[in-house]
Enzyme design. Structure first.
Site, mmCIF file in Angstrom:
data_model
loop_
_atom_site.group_PDB
_atom_site.id
_atom_site.type_symbol
_atom_site.label_atom_id
_atom_site.label_comp_id
_atom_site.label_asym_id
_atom_site.label_seq_id
_atom_site.Cartn_x
_atom_site.Cartn_y
_atom_site.Cartn_z
ATOM 1 N N GLU A 1 -3.598 0.187 -9.240
ATOM 2 C CA GLU A 1 -2.472 1.140 -9.211
ATOM 3 C C GLU A 1 -1.171 0.474 -9.588
ATOM 4 O O GLU A 1 -0.755 -0.280 -8.745
ATOM 5 C CB GLU A 1 -2.808 1.847 -7.988
ATOM 6 C CG GLU A 1 -2.011 3.030 -7.953
ATOM 7 C CD GLU A 1 -1.832 3.730 -6.478
ATOM 8 O OE1 GLU A 1 -1.923 3.253 -5.496
ATOM 9 O OE2 GLU A 1 -1.776 5.182 -6.509
ATOM 10 N N ASN B 1 -3.240 5.895 -1.466
ATOM 11 C CA ASN B 1 -3.242 6.259 0.061
ATOM 12 C C ASN B 1 -2.506 7.458 0.479
ATOM 13 O O ASN B 1 -2.820 7.934 1.524
ATOM 14 C CB ASN B 1 -2.325 5.168 0.369
ATOM 15 C CG ASN B 1 -3.241 3.758 0.634
ATOM 16 O OD1 ASN B 1 -4.260 3.642 1.144
ATOM 17 N ND2 ASN B 1 -2.608 2.628 0.112
ATOM 18 N N SER C 1 0.974 -1.088 0.062
ATOM 19 C CA SER C 1 0.025 -0.188 0.107
ATOM 20 C C SER C 1 0.808 1.278 0.224
ATOM 21 O O SER C 1 0.496 2.327 -0.176
ATOM 22 C CB SER C 1 -0.807 0.087 1.278
ATOM 23 O OG SER C 1 -1.750 -1.041 1.363
ATOM 24 N N HIS D 1 -0.963 -2.673 -7.224
ATOM 25 C CA HIS D 1 -1.778 -2.223 -5.988
ATOM 26 C C HIS D 1 -3.037 -2.285 -6.220
ATOM 27 O O HIS D 1 -3.757 -1.491 -7.030
ATOM 28 C CB HIS D 1 -1.502 -0.830 -5.610
ATOM 29 C CG HIS D 1 -2.108 -0.461 -4.404
ATOM 30 N ND1 HIS D 1 -2.320 0.860 -4.097
ATOM 31 C CD2 HIS D 1 -2.297 -1.422 -3.363
ATOM 32 C CE1 HIS D 1 -2.781 0.775 -2.856
ATOM 33 N NE2 HIS D 1 -2.812 -0.222 -2.353
HETATM 34 P P1 NAD Z 1 -3.438 -9.747 6.067
HETATM 35 O O1 NAD Z 1 -2.878 -9.687 7.258
HETATM 36 O O2 NAD Z 1 -4.854 -10.152 5.778
HETATM 37 O O3 NAD Z 1 -2.643 -10.799 5.228
HETATM 38 C C1 NAD Z 1 -1.362 -11.031 5.212
HETATM 39 C C2 NAD Z 1 -0.467 -12.329 4.924
HETATM 40 O O4 NAD Z 1 0.569 -12.342 4.931
HETATM 41 C C3 NAD Z 1 -1.012 -13.217 6.557
HETATM 42 O O5 NAD Z 1 -1.582 -14.453 5.939
HETATM 43 C C4 NAD Z 1 0.313 -13.529 6.747
HETATM 44 O O6 NAD Z 1 0.540 -14.950 7.343
HETATM 45 C C5 NAD Z 1 1.274 -13.515 5.219
HETATM 46 N N1 NAD Z 1 2.542 -13.299 5.539
HETATM 47 C C6 NAD Z 1 3.384 -12.779 6.764
HETATM 48 N N2 NAD Z 1 4.623 -12.931 6.625
HETATM 49 C C7 NAD Z 1 4.785 -13.763 5.700
HETATM 50 C C8 NAD Z 1 5.822 -14.230 4.904
HETATM 51 N N3 NAD Z 1 7.093 -14.000 5.064
HETATM 52 N N4 NAD Z 1 5.944 -15.001 3.642
HETATM 53 C C9 NAD Z 1 4.535 -15.152 3.499
HETATM 54 N N5 NAD Z 1 3.486 -14.862 3.928
HETATM 55 C C10 NAD Z 1 3.504 -13.950 5.057
HETATM 56 O O7 NAD Z 1 -3.118 -8.438 5.236
HETATM 57 P P2 NAD Z 1 -3.699 -7.875 3.763
HETATM 58 O O8 NAD Z 1 -4.913 -6.817 4.028
HETATM 59 O O9 NAD Z 1 -4.023 -8.989 2.767
HETATM 60 O O10 NAD Z 1 -2.437 -6.914 3.365
HETATM 61 C C11 NAD Z 1 -1.401 -7.621 2.722
HETATM 62 C C12 NAD Z 1 -0.696 -6.704 1.658
HETATM 63 O O11 NAD Z 1 -1.536 -5.693 0.771
HETATM 64 C C13 NAD Z 1 -0.084 -5.354 2.429
HETATM 65 O O12 NAD Z 1 0.972 -5.046 1.880
HETATM 66 C C14 NAD Z 1 -1.048 -4.297 2.512
HETATM 67 O O13 NAD Z 1 -0.559 -3.120 2.624
HETATM 68 C C15 NAD Z 1 -1.782 -4.592 1.104
HETATM 69 N N6 NAD Z 1 -2.995 -3.992 0.645
HETATM 70 C C16 NAD Z 1 -4.187 -3.912 1.656
HETATM 71 C C17 NAD Z 1 -5.181 -3.560 1.303
HETATM 72 C C18 NAD Z 1 -6.212 -3.766 2.532
HETATM 73 O O14 NAD Z 1 -7.436 -3.058 2.206
HETATM 74 N N7 NAD Z 1 -6.227 -4.412 3.328
HETATM 75 C C19 NAD Z 1 -5.448 -2.974 0.305
HETATM 76 C C20 NAD Z 1 -4.500 -2.731 -0.922
HETATM 77 C C21 NAD Z 1 -3.209 -3.290 -0.550
#
Ligand code: NAD
Length: 298
Positions: free
Chosen positions: A168, A206, A135, A156
């Site tokens: 994005e 963001n 993000s 993104h």
């Molecule tokens: P989440 O907490 O739902 O999931 C993260 C996952 O990553 C977990 O299942 C965890 O076990 C896994 N993980 C942690 N360390 C790891 C590793 N070393 N190897 C493999 N897997 C690993 O988080 P999310 O909301 O899915 O966010 C994930 C990414 O997407 C982040 O970078 C976030 O900024 C980005 N993002 C989130 C959103 C949102 O609305 N939540 C929107 C766009 C982008």
């Protein structure tokens, strides 16, 4: 480049990845959504997570969301079953060995992402594109951890991935034109609308969204209004489909805090300082919808 030759070269970029294996790192709310849309577009997908329970939950979520699409008549049952059958899971990173594209969607922490990209650079094929769904973390810095910075890019997706139209696409300093064209075409082939932006803290989405969410949290902390009141003002007054506090809970308050820290550190302007109430909620484990409690209870 003329418009005609540019669209011809991007469609050939998409064609050359049609049906190619994609690996998705992280099976959380974003990772399973990204795996879903690639599988639905005909790509075999390997979803990789360090946590086996997260993989199971991620696959179950894909099945549930495909089922919902079948019930709505958006896809037929056979197509949905074929998409689900394309999703494999693994807890081992070397499962990226045959991926042409890797999309990383692990937890929003720079140390973690740097380590993951070092691993991916070592284990993925030399010509594979390494994309991050971060993000806010600088694509340029992530790319610098690899020996292929020209093949590293931000992809993104928005939450929920199967529903939201935007991708994005973030060019790091070293990202090549060829990588950018391929990823723009790939996103289009998924049925999304890609928008190309440059690598500055928070990119565009963001940089604009998080200060608004942060301000809404200050309004809660200062007692300007209840979360319900603040969200209603923004929904009915600004025609936003969702109030900022509902959206923050949906994104995850830990993710919101991490993004605000990046904006604050990267741009050095106090206007981006994360609200102390947001820090307190994250410290308490009130992370929003995913933990059952944030500004609202679920
Ligand atoms: P989440 O907490 O739902 O999931 C993260 C996952 O990553 C977990 O299942 C965890 O076990 C896994 N993980 C942690 N360390 C790891 C590793 N070393 N190897 C493999 N897997 C690993 O988080 P999310 O909301 O899915 O966010 C994930 C990414 O997407 C982040 O970078 C976030 O900024 C980005 N993002 C989130 C959103 C949102 O609305 N939540 C929107 C766009 C982008």
């Amino acid at each position: 480049m003329s418009q005609q030759s540019s669209s011809a070269s991007s469609s050939s970029a998409a064609a050359h990845l049609a049906g190619a294996r994609v690996a998705v790192i992280g099976a959380g709310q974003m990772g399973n959504g990204i795996a879903h849309v690639f599988a639905a577009a005909g790509h075999p997908v390997t979803m990789i997570d360090v946590n086996a329970d997260a993989l199971q939950k991620g696959r179950d979520t894909i099945a549930k969301n495909l089922d919902r699409q079948v019930k709505k008549g958006a896809v037929d049952a056979e197509t949905a079953a074929a998409a689900l059958a394309r999703v494999a899971t693994s807890t081992a990173f070397d499962a990226v060995h045959d991926a042409r594209v890797v999309v990383e969607a692990a937890t929003e922490r720079s140390d973690l992402k740097f380590r993951i990209f070092e691993e991916l650079d070592r284990l993925a094929p030399a010509d594979a594109i390494l994309a991050s769904n971060t993000s806010s973390i600088a694509i340029t810095e992530i790319a610098a951890r690899t020996k292929r910075p020209e093949q590293v890019i931000g992809m993104h997706f928005m939450n929920p991935v199967p529903v939201m139209q935007l991708v994005e696409v973030i060019r790091g300093l070293a990202t090549s034109d060829a990588t950018t064209a391929t990823v723009m075409a790939l996103a289009t082939a998924l049925g999304k609308t890609p928008v190309e932006v440059n690598d500055f803290p928070g990119f565009v989405a963001n940089r604009i969204l998080m200060p608004m969410i942060n301000e809404a949290i200050y309004c809660v902390m200062e007692g300007v209004g209840t979360p319900e009141a603040i969200d209603t003002v923004m929904k009915l007054g600004m025609n936003h489909p969702m109030g900022p506090l509902t959206l923050a809970d949906f994104i995850g308050l830990d993710t919101c805090l991490a993004i605000l820290e990046v904006l604050h550190d990267g741009l050095g302007d106090p206007k981006y300082r994360p609200c102390p109430l947001l820090r307190k909620y994250v410290a308490a484990g009130w992370l929003g919808r995913k933990s059952g409690r944030g500004f609202y209870q679920y």
